[in-house]
Design a protein around this motif. Structure first.
Motif, PDB file in Angstrom:
ATOM      1  N   LEU A   1       0.801  -1.223   0.000  1.00 29.34           N
ATOM      2  CA  LEU A   1       0.000   0.000   0.000  1.00 29.34           C
ATOM      3  C   LEU A   1       0.836   1.277   0.000  1.00 29.34           C
ATOM      4  N   THR A   2       2.150   1.164  -0.243  1.00 28.42           N
ATOM      5  CA  THR A   2       2.942   2.391  -0.359  1.00 28.42           C
ATOM      6  C   THR A   2       3.295   2.567  -1.833  1.00 28.42           C
ATOM      7  N   ASP A   3       4.506   2.215  -2.212  1.00 33.11           N
ATOM      8  CA  ASP A   3       4.866   2.353  -3.628  1.00 33.11           C
ATOM      9  C   ASP A   3       4.367   1.151  -4.412  1.00 33.11           C
ATOM     10  N   ASN A   4       4.491   1.251  -5.718  1.00 31.24           N
ATOM     11  CA  ASN A   4       3.982   0.184  -6.573  1.00 31.24           C
ATOM     12  C   ASN A   4       4.851   0.085  -7.820  1.00 31.24           C
ATOM     13  N   TRP A   5       5.967  -0.615  -7.706  1.00 29.84           N
ATOM     14  CA  TRP A   5       6.870  -0.734  -8.851  1.00 29.84           C
ATOM     15  C   TRP A   5       6.724  -2.102  -9.494  1.00 29.84           C
ATOM     16  N   GLY A   6       6.564  -2.097 -10.807  1.00 24.75           N
ATOM     17  CA  GLY A   6       6.358  -3.378 -11.477  1.00 24.75           C
ATOM     18  C   GLY A   6       7.273  -3.579 -12.669  1.00 24.75           C
TER      19      GLY A   6
ATOM     20  N   ARG B   1      -0.883  -9.451  -0.377  1.00 30.07           N
ATOM     21  CA  ARG B   1      -1.876  -8.523  -0.940  1.00 30.07           C
ATOM     22  C   ARG B   1      -1.289  -7.117  -0.872  1.00 30.07           C
ATOM     23  N   HIS B   2      -0.488  -6.788  -1.856  1.00 30.53           N
ATOM     24  CA  HIS B   2       0.284  -5.555  -1.856  1.00 30.53           C
ATOM     25  C   HIS B   2      -0.612  -4.320  -2.014  1.00 30.53           C
TER      26      HIS B   2
ATOM     27  N   THR C   1      10.218  -6.253  -5.803  1.00 33.94           N
ATOM     28  CA  THR C   1      10.636  -5.893  -4.451  1.00 33.94           C
ATOM     29  C   THR C   1      12.099  -6.245  -4.259  1.00 33.94           C
ATOM     30  N   ILE C   2      12.874  -5.281  -3.752  1.00 32.34           N
ATOM     31  CA  ILE C   2      14.275  -5.564  -3.428  1.00 32.34           C
ATOM     32  C   ILE C   2      14.328  -5.873  -1.949  1.00 32.34           C
ATOM     33  N   ALA C   3      14.717  -7.119  -1.619  1.00 32.66           N
ATOM     34  CA  ALA C   3      14.631  -7.585  -0.241  1.00 32.66           C
ATOM     35  C   ALA C   3      15.959  -7.429   0.471  1.00 32.66           C
ATOM     36  N   GLY C   4      15.904  -6.827   1.683  1.00 35.33           N
ATOM     37  CA  GLY C   4      17.085  -6.702   2.527  1.00 35.33           C
ATOM     38  C   GLY C   4      17.342  -8.019   3.249  1.00 35.33           C
ATOM     39  N   PRO C   5      18.350  -8.051   4.124  1.00 37.61           N
ATOM     40  CA  PRO C   5      18.646  -9.280   4.860  1.00 37.61           C
ATOM     41  C   PRO C   5      17.444  -9.709   5.716  1.00 37.61           C
TER      42      PRO C   5
END
Lengths: 885, 100
Positions: free
Chosen positions: A581-586, A684-685, A609-613
């Protein structure tokens, strides 16, 4: 103000006040008073009590006596002591009597006022919201010609993808239906000032924006077309708020330098307040883009000004033609289509259904309250038919008698209406404040004349229904010569029966709608969002303007994670590029099989989504097959990896999750393949009422993580303290900004708040409706039984059994309830499409629920009728005969 | 009876008076403690007239010829009522003076 001066202000005010006394104060007495005040003023001057020390008490005394004089005048029915009465005075007299009666019967008065206040309050709140959302004109010179222009791409699985700059450029050049078209992009930046680093929202706009919106700068000027080109001058415009905060509204701001995100810009002008329409921004940049680049970057919003006489549909057809003409140079334009809609439809359209249903529901409650009160008023008025008949016989006109009867209802309706309006405004203000961030800045909810007009009209309507109708009925009966002995007759019983049926019908329809929406919302709240939102504190950091280079920024993020992870009360911590519910990059991806047959391969856009550790474990996203990213994944540039979601697997592979592990995917048009390491559950993004997005994750070691969100999970579900987290960030590097502190739970709940509030309000009104129906049925049945005591006594004396009498009463009540239920079911069917629009899963409201509610209504209403029926059955015939003489 | 009504009746005991004279008489009698502002005075006069305790009378001989002035005088009922009220007050005053 000289006391002795006959033309002084005090003397003139006094004379004016004398004229405002009621007409029964004789002219001679007014003249004498005028003479007296002159003499007293003269004495006061001689005694040195000049000015306001004399005139203020004299005028206050005059005002006090004037009020008393009018009150006595009204009490006399507006008559002079010696002359005849006026119509107005008679009405005022009736009102005064009515006020006395309402004070003498506090329980009845409070019931009526409370019912009217609830009903009018609901209407005030619902109308104010509807009016603000859909009726108020936009605050622009040509507001009705403003349209939103976006791009839809069903082939990519997305309703709106926004606008790419080259497409905008082509539309602007090639269209023949728009007077002007503009694009904008938005974001936030860091401004280093005297008080530290401040976070400011910005908009990047095309130079045509001022023409579209018809804006004039408060100071300076807008960007020109010549400046709005790639490599153009680094100019900005600033908001009035920033001008005030940072520059104390000094005109010297023009040409001044401002450092934003570490770069220096020149201030060209100050924006007017209306500029906030597309987004509250403190800084406007010119786009300064090259129309030949950024074909695949769909990140901008567009707003257009329709030419005179052109409809949005015509403009859309025009833009589609221009858009399609670009297919030879941009193949994607075959799958994307421009959409032109009025601003309201685009940004507020999804509130229309709930607004309309709320209006219908509160309207229903108002009608129900009026019907209920009409029964109550009728039951109280009919026993007075004998007395009314007597007054008519003594020469009072029917109008005069009816007016007297209506006056009491008028006083109660007016009081309830004022109270309800205040309640409604308060309630709607709470809703507006709660949803402040979700409405466009141009939505105006100020209470206005139409609102007052609407409330006046429904108050008058309510009064007509519950006050005037019963009064007319009673005076008609009295005029027809009915006496005290009359039992009221079949007509009266039929009227009361119809009132009951109406209440049952409305209550049933409201209960079905309320229960349906309530259950739907409950199911929704129970829906698994895919992440464990509870106990997750989130915030963003920005290193822009801090002096840290890209690699240093990444190192800072990792250091912060390890520091925060060691804080007491923290269970886990991670960083991520975007939260639900914040940004929406596809991105559009392809599989190896799809690359072999690109035409038939799916083109659905995946959430990137770029996932951190420790991303998946911290967020509570379960790994369904394969494994999560390890610390070394993605480090080797030649072996890129990815993780996808179950929805992604079902669209791109169709098989089981385990089969997808080890398969390779890549962004369309890229060379390098990424190996799928694992499959995770769906998230559910876009909200729990939306379908899960296709998830595509890359590790931070493989794709730079700039300006990330930090997600911190507290121990035992407790949220970590924002102040401590902010302090830790500041401690590590004072130039890095931490902002947007919230919790994931709050983010999800805010998104669902309007729906939950609608459900609660509908359920609340449905409960009120049921309660009113039960009380109304009990009251009117008791009344009918009392009215028919003599008849019941006669029947019992003639040998009827108590059961027969009980059956008689119950049959009559049952018939009314049955008619009401049929009406209620019809009403339910009629509003079903509207109510369905409020639900995620309208099919959830099954016939069983409607049946259960019908049974509940039938049950409680029959219990309400049973009690008076039992009283009727236990009437003692001998006693009744004696009492009736 | 309201205090200002009593004082108006008391003022009129000496003979017919107009509004200003009544106002002065009340001030004198109460040592400037009770100011009857015009609206209150005329409310009292109106109420006393309705009760039949005072009445409007012709301008007494030798008084101002100003046509706007209205003169009031006690009626017999008014005089009687004044005595009753005064007796009551006297009784209350004596009761208050008595040492317990």
């Amino acid at each position: 103000m000289s006391p002795g001066d006959p033309n002084g202000l005090g003397a003139r005010l006094f004379r004016l006040g004398l004229r405002a006394f009621p007409p029964d104060v004789e002219d001679a007495r007014r003249a004498d008073m005028e003479l007296l005040i002159g003499e007293l003023a003269r004495d006061a001057r001689r005694g040195g009590r000049e000015g306001i020390r004399f005139w203020v008490p004299a005028l206050v005394d005059l005002g006090r006596q004037m009020v008393g004089a009018w009150w006595r005048y009204m009490a006399r029915g507006g008559r002079r002591a010696s002359s005849g009465g006026g119509r107005m005075g008679g009405a005022l007299h009736d009102l005064r009597m009515a006020v006395r009666r309402t004070v003498r019967q506090p329980r009845y008065s409070l019931t009526v006022v409370a019912l009217i206040a609830i009903a009018i309050g609901g209407n005030a709140a619902a109308f104010r919201l509807f009016d603000g959302l859909f009726r108020q004109p936009l605050p622009f010179p040509d507001g009705d010609r403003l349209v939103d222009v976006d791009v839809t791409a069903p082939a990519w699985g997305l309703e709106y993808v926004h606008v790419a700059f080259p497409d905008y450029h082509a539309w602007r050049e090639g269209n023949r239906t728009l007077d002007e078209l503009a694009v904008y992009d938005e974001g936030e930046l860091n401004m280093v000032g005297e008080g530290g680093t401040e976070r400011l929202p910005w908009l990047s706009v095309s130079h045509s924006m001022d023409d579209v919106l018809g804006l004039s700068p408060l100071l300076g000027r807008f960007f020109t077309a010549e400046e709005d080109v790639e490599g153009g001058p680094a100019n900005v415009m600033i908001s009035e708020g920033l001008w005030e905060r940072e520059y104390a509204r000094s005109p010297d701001v023009l040409g001044a330098s401002i450092v934003l995100n570490g770069f220096t810009f020149t201030i060209l002008g100050v924006l007017p307040a209306e500029a906030g329409f597309i987004g509250e921004a403190d800084i406007w940049f010119p786009m300064r883009r090259d129309p030949a680049t950024g074909e695949g970057n769909y990140s901008m919003r567009a707003v257009g000004l329709l030419a005179e006489g052109v409809s949005p549909e015509q403009a859309e057809a025009d833009l589609v033609a221009v858009h399609r003409a670009r297919i030879p140079e941009k193949a994607a334009n075959a799958q994307t289509t421009p959409v032109v809609q009025p601003l309201r439809t685009r940004y507020l359209g999804h509130y229309r259904a709930s607004s309309v249903v709320a209006l219908i529901a509160v309207g229903g409650v108002l009608v129900l309250a009026c019907v209920n009160l009409a029964g109550l008023v009728l039951a109280r008025t009919i026993p007075r038919v004998g007395e009314i008949g007597l007054r008519l016989a003594l020469g009072a006109s029917r109008t005069r008698v009816t007016r007297g009867l209506v006056a009491e209802s008028f006083v109660l309706a007016a009081t309830g209406s004022v109270l309800g309006t205040l309640l409604g405004l308060q309630a709607s203000s709470m809703v507006i404040d709660r949803m402040a961030g979700q409405f466009a800045p141009w939505v105006d909810f100020s209470p206005n004349l139409p609102l007052i007009g609407f409330l006046s009209v429904i108050t008058v309507g309510a009064l007509a229904l519950f006050g005037v109708a019963p009064a007319l009925l009673a005076s008609q009966k009295a005029a027809a010569g009915l006496t005290r002995r009359s039992t009221g007759g079949r007509g009266q019983a039929r009227t009361l029966g119809l009132l009951i049926a109406g209440q049952v019908a409305l209550a049933l329809a409201l209960l079905v709608a309320g229960t349906g929406v309530g259950m739907d919302t409950w199911r929704l709240v129970q829906t698994d969002a895919g992440v464990e939102a509870e106990g997750l504190r989130v915030f963003r950091i920005s290193t822009l303007g801090s002096g840290l280079e890209d690699e240093e920024s990444e190192a800072f993020t990792l250091e912060l994670l390890s520091e925060v992870g060691a804080m007491p009360g923290v269970e886990a911590v991670t960083a991520v590029s975007q939260l639900p519910l914040t940004d929406n990059w596809g991105w559009t991806l392809e599989t190896e099989a799809g690359a072999a047959d690109p035409e038939s391969a799916p083109r659905d856009v995946s959430q990137h989504t770029i996932a951190g550790p420790d991303y998946f474990s911290t967020m509570g996203i379960d790994v369904v097959a394969g494994r999560a990213f390890g610390p070394l994944d993605g480090v080797d540039e030649d072996a890129p990896v990815a993780i996808v979601s179950e929805a992604f697997v079902s669209v791109f592979f169709g098989g089981s999750a385990a089969d997808a592990v080890g398969q390779r995917i890549r962004p369309r048009g890229n060379e390098t393949w990424m190996t799928i390491l694992g499959v995770v559950e769906d998230v559910r993004h876009n909200g729990i009422d939306e379908a899960p997005t296709l998830g595509f994750y890359q590790p931070y070691t493989q794709f730079a993580l700039a300006g990330p969100w930090i997600a911190v999970r507290g121990r035992e579900g407790r949220l970590p303290d924002p102040a401590a987290l902010r302090a830790r960030v500041h401690q590590l590097h004072p130039g890095v900004v931490a902002f947007d502190f919230t919790s994931l739970d709050t983010i999800y709940r805010s998104d669902n708040w309007a729906r939950a509030a609608t459900a609660v309000v509908l359920a609340g009104f449905a409960g009120v409706a049921l309660l009113m129906t039960v009380l109304g049925l009990y009251g009117t049945t008791s009344f009918v039984v009392r009215q028919r005591r003599r008849e019941i006594g006669v029947r019992l004396a003639l040998g009827a059994a108590g059961e027969d009498i009980r059956g008689l009463v119950l049959r009559r009540a049952g018939l009314a309830v049955a008619i009401g239920i049929v009406g209620g079911l019809a009403a339910t069917l009629a509003v079903a499409p509207l109510v369905a629009a409020l639900m995620v899963d309208p099919q959830g409201t099954r016939v069983g629920i409607v049946g259960a509610i019908t049974l509940v209504i039938a049950g409680v209403t029959l219990i309400a009728a049973y009690l008076p029926a039992q009283q009727a059955a236990s009437v003692d015939p001998a006693q009744v005969m004696r009492a009736e003489g | 009876m309201k205090l200002q009504w009593f004082h108006v009746l008391l003022a009129l005991k000496e003979g017919p008076l107009h509004g200003y004279a009544i106002q002065r008489a009340v001030l004198d009698a109460t040592r400037d403690q009770l100011t009857l502002w015009p609206a209150t005075l005329y409310r009292a006069l109106g109420a006393l007239e309705e009760e039949g305790l005072i009445q409007q009378v012709q301008t007494p001989p030798g008084e101002s010829e100003d046509q706007r002035r209205l003169y009031y005088a006690l009626t017999d009922r008014g005089l009687e009522r004044l005595r009753v009220e005064a007796d009551d007050m006297l009784r209350w005053a004596e009761a208050a003076r008595e040492t317990p």
